[in-house]
Design an enzyme around this catalytic site. Structure first.
Site, PDB file in Angstrom:
ATOM      1  N   SER A   2      -6.404  -3.180   7.033  1.00  0.00           N
ATOM      2  CA  SER A   2      -5.679  -2.734   5.843  1.00  0.00           C
ATOM      3  C   SER A   2      -4.171  -2.723   6.070  1.00  0.00           C
ATOM      4  CB  SER A   2      -6.152  -1.335   5.427  1.00  0.00           C
ATOM      5  OG  SER A   2      -5.882  -0.382   6.428  1.00  0.00           O
ATOM      6  N   HIS A   3      -3.736  -2.776   7.333  1.00  0.00           N
ATOM      7  CA  HIS A   3      -2.305  -2.840   7.643  1.00  0.00           C
ATOM      8  C   HIS A   3      -1.916  -4.203   8.223  1.00  0.00           C
ATOM      9  CE1 HIS A   3      -2.580   1.553   7.317  1.00  0.00           C
ATOM     10  NE2 HIS A   3      -1.300   1.508   7.060  1.00  0.00           N
ATOM     11  N   ARG A   5      -1.340  -7.332   3.862  1.00  0.00           N
ATOM     12  CA  ARG A   5      -0.142  -6.684   3.344  1.00  0.00           C
ATOM     13  C   ARG A   5       0.976  -7.677   3.005  1.00  0.00           C
ATOM     14  NH1 ARG A   5       0.693  -0.495   4.125  1.00  0.00           N
ATOM     15  NH2 ARG A   5      -1.515   0.047   4.003  1.00  0.00           N
ATOM     16  N   THR A  28       0.812   9.884   0.271  1.00  0.00           N
ATOM     17  CA  THR A  28      -0.247   9.839   1.278  1.00  0.00           C
ATOM     18  C   THR A  28       0.241  10.415   2.604  1.00  0.00           C
ATOM     19  OG1 THR A  28       0.379   7.556   1.788  1.00  0.00           O
ATOM     20  CG2 THR A  28      -1.448   7.884   0.255  1.00  0.00           C
ATOM     21  N   PHE A  72      -2.828   9.409  10.897  1.00  0.00           N
ATOM     22  CA  PHE A  72      -3.668   9.516   9.714  1.00  0.00           C
ATOM     23  C   PHE A  72      -2.856   9.956   8.507  1.00  0.00           C
ATOM     24  CE2 PHE A  72      -4.452  13.613  12.032  1.00  0.00           C
ATOM     25  CZ  PHE A  72      -3.832  14.481  11.147  1.00  0.00           C
ATOM     26  N   ALA A  73      -3.320   9.524   7.353  1.00  0.00           N
ATOM     27  CA  ALA A  73      -2.736   9.990   6.104  1.00  0.00           C
ATOM     28  C   ALA A  73      -3.207  11.412   5.843  1.00  0.00           C
ATOM     29  CB  ALA A  73      -3.156   9.083   4.951  1.00  0.00           C
ATOM     30  N   ARG A  91      -4.465   4.605   0.798  1.00  0.00           N
ATOM     31  CA  ARG A  91      -4.476   3.883  -0.480  1.00  0.00           C
ATOM     32  C   ARG A  91      -4.937   2.440  -0.276  1.00  0.00           C
ATOM     33  NH1 ARG A  91      -2.864   5.289  -5.422  1.00  0.00           N
ATOM     34  NH2 ARG A  91      -2.289   3.676  -6.928  1.00  0.00           N
ATOM     35  N   GLU A 123      -7.110   1.437   1.792  1.00  0.00           N
ATOM     36  CA  GLU A 123      -8.562   1.436   1.938  1.00  0.00           C
ATOM     37  C   GLU A 123      -9.234   1.467   0.569  1.00  0.00           C
ATOM     38  OE1 GLU A 123     -12.086   1.258   4.108  1.00  0.00           O
ATOM     39  OE2 GLU A 123     -10.006   1.010   4.779  1.00  0.00           O
ATOM     40  N   ARG A 172     -15.333  11.264  20.397  1.00  0.00           N
ATOM     41  CA  ARG A 172     -14.412  10.129  20.534  1.00  0.00           C
ATOM     42  C   ARG A 172     -12.972  10.593  20.414  1.00  0.00           C
ATOM     43  NH1 ARG A 172     -11.767   6.639  17.072  1.00  0.00           N
ATOM     44  NH2 ARG A 172     -12.676   7.622  15.227  1.00  0.00           N
TER      45      ARG A 172
END
Length: 345
Positions: A54-55, A59, A167, A186-187, A193, A195, A311
């Protein structure tokens, strides 16, 4: 292009350098200066390498939309300014944030090493990348890092129904001996957004709790959320953290809140334009001359977490990084062909 490691029916496999070169070609062909394009292309390649799609390359289309914003400066040439012994400011000059970060990093590191803590305030930057590459760049110098920025007002506060907050990602990093750094990014929204946009593209529903429609009703329709409002994670707790980011990376450093960034966008649908707060801490100077003991305490903490099967953040990215370095990066052929057309074939 001679860059493919392996061709398949639905995917093409590229080396990390090839992904960066492809992004670089698209950006510079569309008028972005080489200085601005290089760190942005590297960040996209790093995201693809670490399976943070997503990044990554997807983009690029949004980057071209951002570059069309009337205030975007394709030749921005940010220069750091020393504010105090501990603080540095750099005006991104309405270009992308990454060049400003890279040029401000040496002073941030130097001051943190000398004083124990240092602040870098980045102003007037269009921001469209993850924060973890910046955090990793700081931890590489043996420093801990905390980075945050607002975005556009896409997110409703807890108990509300209208967008107010961004976000507003928060990223943290801790350097480790013999291991990749402990990093989270993390947002403060329940989901990124990008995602939600991926779910819309793939005609998939989203989980309940990610957002609400324009009437304030819960929905699993990604388009309804993109037209309505996203929600914070953890209800009022995420809302409070998002508000903290608004203040620390907005008014504290003389820059825009997410609402002001949305007004500044004026419907252009560009990446958010705002400020970014970067803080570096020197464990060697702040740790009371107990570096080895402090490192052991930190590793005991990480071991207690991992030892029960939990994790640590970024472990998935690090595994993907090793796999990509060995096998190359898989890119969908459809996306590759679209990007290749933007790059001029």
């Amino acid at each position: 292009m001679g860059l493919s490691l392996q061709d398949g029916h639905d995917e093409i496999v590229l080396a990390v350098e090839a992904v960066s070169e492809l992004a670089m070609r698209v950006l510079t062909r569309n008028g972005l200066s080489s200085a601005q394009a290089e760190p942005l292309a590297r960040a996209m390649a790093a995201a693809e390498r670490d399976d943070c799609r997503s990044h990554g390359l997807q983009r690029l289309l949004g980057c071209l939309d951002t570059m069309a914003h009337p205030r975007f400066n394709r030749n921005a040439d940010p220069r750091p300014q020393e504010v105090s012994a501990a603080a540095t400011r750099i005006d991104a000059d309405f270009g992308y944030s990454l060049l400003a970060f890279e040029r401000g990093l040496p002073l941030l590191v130097q001051k943190a090493q000398a004083l124990g803590v240092s602040v870098l305030a980045i102003n007037n930057c269009f921001h469209s990348t993850a924060l973890w590459p910046e955090v990793e760049a700081i931890t590489a110098h043996g420093l801990a890092a905390l980075v945050m920025n607002p975005s556009h007002s896409w997110v409703a506060p807890a108990g509300g129904s209208k967008p107010v907050l961004g976000t507003n990602p928060i990223a943290f990093g801790w350097p480790r001996q013999g291991h990749p750094p402990y990093v989270f990014d993390f947002a403060t929204s329940a989901a990124a957004r990008a995602e939600i946009a991926l779910h819309r593209r793939d005609n998939k529903t989203i989980p309940v709790g990610w957002g609400i429609d324009s009437d304030g009703n819960p929905t699993t329709d990604p388009q309804a959320v993109l037209s309505g409002a996203m929600l914070t994670f953890g209800g009022h707790k995420g809302s409070a953290l998002a508000t903290m980011v608004e203040l620390l990376a907005g008014p504290l450093i003389g820059d825009m809140t997410s609402m002001q960034s949305m007004d500044f966008d004026a419907g252009a649908k560009a990446a958010p334009c705002h400020g970014e707060l970067v803080i570096a801490f020197n464990p060697a100077l702040l740790g009371r001359d107990s570096i080895e003991r402090n490192d052991q305490a930190a590793e005991a903490l990480f071991g207690a977490i991992a030892g029960q099967g939990a994790r640590l953040p970024s472990e998935r990215r690090y595994r993907a990084r090793l796999r990509s370095d060995a096998e190359g990066i898989r890119v969908s052929r459809a996306l590759h062909d679209r990007i290749l057309a933007l790059a001029g074939g």
